[in-house]
Design an enzyme around this catalytic site. Structure first.
Site, PDB file in Angstrom:
ATOM      1  CG  HIS A  50      -4.505   1.923  -2.063  1.00 26.82           C
ATOM      2  ND1 HIS A  50      -4.687   2.310  -0.751  1.00 26.82           N
ATOM      3  CD2 HIS A  50      -5.731   2.001  -2.634  1.00 26.82           C
ATOM      4  CE1 HIS A  50      -5.964   2.610  -0.539  1.00 26.82           C
ATOM      5  NE2 HIS A  50      -6.626   2.426  -1.671  1.00 26.82           N
ATOM      6  CG  ASP A  65      -2.289   0.636   0.881  1.00 27.17           C
ATOM      7  OD1 ASP A  65      -2.271   1.821   0.516  1.00 27.17           O
ATOM      8  OD2 ASP A  65      -3.344  -0.023   0.963  1.00 27.17           O
ATOM      9  CG  ASP A 122      -8.529  -0.568  -2.905  1.00 24.86           C
ATOM     10  OD1 ASP A 122      -7.523  -1.014  -3.482  1.00 24.86           O
ATOM     11  OD2 ASP A 122      -8.519  -0.165  -1.737  1.00 24.86           O
ATOM     12  CD  GLU A 123     -10.284   3.557  -0.856  1.00 30.47           C
ATOM     13  OE1 GLU A 123     -11.147   3.993  -0.101  1.00 30.47           O
ATOM     14  OE2 GLU A 123      -9.173   3.147  -0.448  1.00 30.47           O
ATOM     15  CG  ASP A 172     -11.028  -0.395   9.437  1.00 28.09           C
ATOM     16  OD1 ASP A 172     -12.008  -1.086   9.072  1.00 28.09           O
ATOM     17  OD2 ASP A 172     -10.625   0.593   8.797  1.00 28.09           O
TER      18      ASP A 172
HETATM   19  C1  ACM Z   1     -10.922  -0.830   0.636  1.00 27.94           C
HETATM   20  O1  ACM Z   1     -11.417  -0.763   1.763  1.00 27.94           O
HETATM   21  N1  ACM Z   1     -10.366   0.255   0.105  1.00 27.94           N
HETATM   22  C2  ACM Z   1     -10.927  -2.053  -0.138  1.00 27.94           C
END
Ligand code: ACM
Length: 637
Positions: A279, A204, A354-355, A448
């Protein structure tokens, strides 16, 4: 003198132990069928673990593992017997398979003369052993020898098998690094509740954690950052280039092999995740030529770097994505996935996906040229182009592609597999278009998130209480169950800098996930679950593991009437609890007003103080909520 007294003292100890009341069988996740019978079996130093001669090596290894685990608390040296003893603990792989048990199911039968665990496969025997451990007195969890306990097991017949084959927990080892020994401990913790998949989020912005021999800078540079120890993402300014990069770590390829083997011995499969194209700040710090700008990059160290806008939109302040128009990126990924594929035997590799912020892509002439050349009209189509190329690379290594649900955007290849995290929508859409899906919706499975009263917990941007996690069902309306591989809880670690805090956030919510992915849906029952969770609390107290008791704390909400008067709306997660409160700044106990309906907040009150009681004893933590905060919780009219 000593010699003559010893047997008497031992006998007294045993007598005292016999007078202990037998606990009702309590197993998490709840088995498909558990029949409690009368009587008990007692483990002694003479008990043998019986494994049929010539049965699998795995059973012998399991017998040794069981013997070792039992030794710690009991001090008994249980030997493995191959002579067909029918008392003691029998472990058996059925020579004629029982189709009802599948690959991971088991039958556990405890009678006064012994324990018999049978299964079609070694995995089933292993899960039978996990249930057996929970039937033993809680002191079996002790890390040191415990005297004066009768190791008595209630007679039961359990027939059990999982609802899903994919029962996972994800551990983010990038945001904070967890050592190889801690990852092993995480696996030890998970298998007790029959999880079988560890998803390692290995890369990440905050660190690249796996050695790639052909790309050494990924770990010599990408695994290290300047140390920050305060509130996450709250660093006032970027680190000075001269500041030493002392925080980090990575797994060597030998470490990875050791973890994979450790998992295999416990029926845990490890799925690696290499999170691209977003990421990727750590990868760019090592190889800046993979970005769209080519400039210098650093491993992320806690300055705000992403702007988030309403409706889930975002843009990167600092570039953190690989450039999809750069052929070097695909050469890089070929090398990475080649080594990753060799290290992890699992059939899936997770590519993240993602993102990914697109604002640096939008400004890149190379991306514009790629769009023209490939006829791509939108940024999601560019991302889809990238994902499809990554899938080809992953497939070329003999593996299947898994990705977060963003990989659906801009078109997805028919063979890609989807992990649904932005709620359940992506999972439903993917299953409808016949893609395999693993359900990990943030709305149920993000471990989390804050699990209790936010004023009492470490700050996180979202909340998820145990009862919501327990209502997780991987098969949502509109999904064909045959495309649902299973589910998992995700443990992101931006805010978790040590193993104790990791445990606190994981347990007991991961128990709710375990029951949601193992147990038959119709067997799930909140009251039964929480009473078993409480028994597990006692066990964790003995094993010295950390967990959260937030389920005992009051749930504090608010509302306003038409005149603007503020009311406190209180409730509890568990039944059988009472709530008491004060407005006069004094600390309430069970002689204070008892909550029964929304309470009008006095005009002159500054703080509401709230406690929960059960059976006359305080059970939850005291919450002191400023009235100004309470007012913020009232829905706007
Ligand atoms: C994520 O929570 N960005 C997969």
């Amino acid at each position: 003198m000593k010699k003559t007294l010893l047997p008497l003292m031992m006998a007294m100890g045993i007598l005292a132990a016999h007078s202990q009341t037998m606990p009702t069988p309590s197993v998490i996740p709840v088995p498909a069928s558990l029949i409690a019978n009368s009587g008990t079996f007692t483990l002694t130093n003479n008990t043998v673990i019986s494994v049929a001669a010539g049965s699998s090596k795995e059973l012998d290894e399991m017998s040794n593992q069981l013997s070792k685990v039992l030794y710690t608390a009991t001090g008994f040296h249980l030997k493995t017997d191959h002579a067909g003893a029918s008392d003691g603990i029998q472990l058996e792989i059925l020579s004629t398979p029982n189709s009802a048990l599948g690959n991971e199911g088991y039958r556990l039968s405890v009678t006064p003369s012994g324990v018999h665990i049978s299964a079609n496969k070694a995995a089933g025997v292993f899960y039978g052993i996990q249930s057996l451990m929970q039937l033993l007195p809680k002191e079996i969890e002790s890390n040191t020898m415990v005297n004066q306990v009768s190791w008595t097991i209630p007679c039961v017949t359990i027939d059990d098998q999982p609802r899903f084959g994919w029962r996972g927990l994800m551990l983010d080892v990038s945001r904070h690094f967890f050592t190889k020994e801690e990852v092993k401990k995480f696996m030890d913790d998970m298998v007790k509740f029959k999880f079988n998949l560890l998803h390692l989020h290995l890369t990440d912005d905050e660190g690249w954690r796996i050695e790639i021999k052909s790309l050494p800078k990924l770990t010599s540079i990408g695994a290290w950052r300047v140390e920050r120890n305060g509130k996450w993402a709250n660093s006032p300014k970027a680190a000075d280039a001269s500041e030493p990069k002392t925080y980090g770590g990575f797994y060597t390829q030998e470490d990875i092999k050791e973890l994979v083997k450790y998992g295999q011995e416990r029926f845990v499969t490890i799925m690696p995740e290499i999170d691209v194209p977003g990421h990727s700040m750590a990868a760019l710090a090592a190889y800046p030529e993979l970005s769209c700008t080519g400039g210098e990059h650093t491993v992320y160290q806690g300055i705000p770097f992403m702007n988030w806008f309403p409706g889930g939109k975002f843009e990167a302040i600092v570039e953190n994505g690989l450039c999809p128009a750069n052929e070097k990126v695909y050469d890089f990924l070929d090398k990475v996935f080649s080594e990753v594929a060799t290290l992890f035997p699992f059939e899936y590799i997770h590519m993240g996906g993602d993102e990914c912020a697109k604002n640096f892509w939008e400004k890149s002439p190379a991306v514009q040229a790629l769009m023209k050349k490939e006829g791509l009209k939108t940024m999601p189509e560019v991302e889809s182009y990238f994902v499809k190329r990554v899938e080809k690379i992953v497939n070329s290594k003999g593996k299947k592609l898994m990705g977060w649900d963003e990989i659906l955007e801009g078109g997805i290849s028919p063979t890609a597999n989807v992990m649904s995290w932005r709620g359940v929508k992506g999972g439903i859409e993917a299953a409808k278009s016949k893609h395999n899906v693993v359900m990990t919706p943030s709305t149920f499975a993000y471990l989390d998130y804050v699990q209790g009263e936010p004023l009492l917990e470490a700050p996180v941007y979202a909340s998820l209480r145990l009862n919501k996690t327990y209502s997780f069902d991987p098969v949502q309306e509109g999904m064909d169950a045959k495309y649902v591989l299973g589910g998992q809880g995700n443990q992101w670690t931006e805010q978790l800098g040590n193993y104790r805090s990791l445990q606190y956030m994981t347990w007991p919510r991961a128990l709710a996930i375990a029951e949601s992915v193992w147990s038959p849906k119709e067997k799930k029952d909140w009251n039964s679950f929480t009473s078993r969770v409480e028994k597990q609390f006692d066990r964790w107290d003995i094993s010295d593991d950390k967990y959260s008791k937030a389920m005992y704390d009051a749930i504090v909400g608010a509302s306003k009437d038409e005149k603007g008067n503020l009311y406190a709306n209180l409730s509890t997660e568990l039944s059988g609890m009472n709530i008491y409160y004060s407005f006069d700044e004094s600390n309430p106990d069970n002689y204070y007003p008892k909550y029964s309906k929304p309470v009008l907040v006095p005009k002159d009150a500054a703080t509401m103080k709230i406690v929960t009681y059960r059976d006359g004893k305080q059970i939850g933590k005291q919450i002191n909520i400023p009235v100004t905060e309470l007012a913020k919780r009232a829905p706007k009219k």
